[in-house]
Write an enzyme that holds these catalytic residues in place. Structure first.
Site, mmCIF file in Angstrom:
data_model
loop_
_atom_site.group_PDB
_atom_site.id
_atom_site.type_symbol
_atom_site.label_atom_id
_atom_site.label_comp_id
_atom_site.label_asym_id
_atom_site.label_seq_id
_atom_site.Cartn_x
_atom_site.Cartn_y
_atom_site.Cartn_z
ATOM 1 C CG HIS A 19 -1.887 -1.090 1.332
ATOM 2 N ND1 HIS A 19 -2.113 -1.806 2.474
ATOM 3 C CD2 HIS A 19 -2.713 -1.618 0.392
ATOM 4 C CE1 HIS A 19 -3.047 -2.717 2.252
ATOM 5 N NE2 HIS A 19 -3.426 -2.626 0.997
ATOM 6 C CE LYS A 43 -17.252 -6.786 5.844
ATOM 7 N NZ LYS A 43 -16.525 -6.358 4.650
ATOM 8 C CB SER A 130 -4.390 -6.689 4.481
ATOM 9 O OG SER A 130 -3.949 -5.442 4.014
#
Ligand code: ADP
Length: 151
Positions: A19, A43, A130
């Site tokens: 990223h 979430k 990730s």
């Protein structure tokens, strides 16, 4: 002349060196890059969203045109709010391509003024995700190699 603003959206749970590479390269292409941490309150995350915002911000202290924001709505709508005309995304492989292809069509439908721009990953960073970092962290493994700051 309008300034070019690009939104780099993601969950960033956690933010990785992959990223970071996209943001740094994007910062040379656009007047401003907003790293948008999409946060869905229903979430659960592995890494706290506020902590991630602070860590990402300090990672780009050297770049004055990078800013980090948290948002809780559709990415295409958040892009309108911040007047971003570009959506910055990274492409690692054909799986990313298939996924990005469909979400960019959906985003174009929701926000016709938004142009998606893709940067091909830097090869040594292509394997970083990730998901893999979370998996390693869960089992107590070292993640420093994949993340640009200490967690
Ligand atoms: P999402 O939860 O939306 O999939 P991610 O945090 O996984 O968000 O990724 C955000 C963006 O960063 C996506 O465009 C993804 O393709 C890109 N990206 C993730 N890892 C890498 C990497 N290693 N190299 C280049 N781009 C990456």
């Amino acid at each position: 002349m309008h300034r070019s603003i690009a939104l780099f959206p993601g969950s960033f749970d956690p933010f990785t060196k992959g990223h970071e590479d996209i943001v740094r390269r994007g910062s040379f292409l656009f007047d401003q890059v907003i790293v948008g941490i999409g946060h869905n309150t229903s979430k659960t995350r592995m890494f706290d969203v506020e902590l991630m915002k602070e860590k990402i911000s300090s990672c780009f202290e050297d770049l004055e045109n990078v800013e980090v924001l948290i948002y809780q709505k559709l990415t295409a709508e958040f892009a309108k709010d911040i007047e971003a005309k570009f959506l910055l995304r990274g492409l690692r492989n054909t799986t990313d391509f298939e996924y990005e292809n469909s979400i960019s069509q959906a985003n174009k439908h929701l926000n016709p003024g938004l142009e998606s721009v893709f940067l091909i990953t830097t090869p040594p960073l292509a394997h970083i995700s990730s998901t893999i970092v979370r998996e390693l962290y869960k089992f107590g493994k070292e993640i420093n190699e994949f993340v640009p700051f200490n967690l």
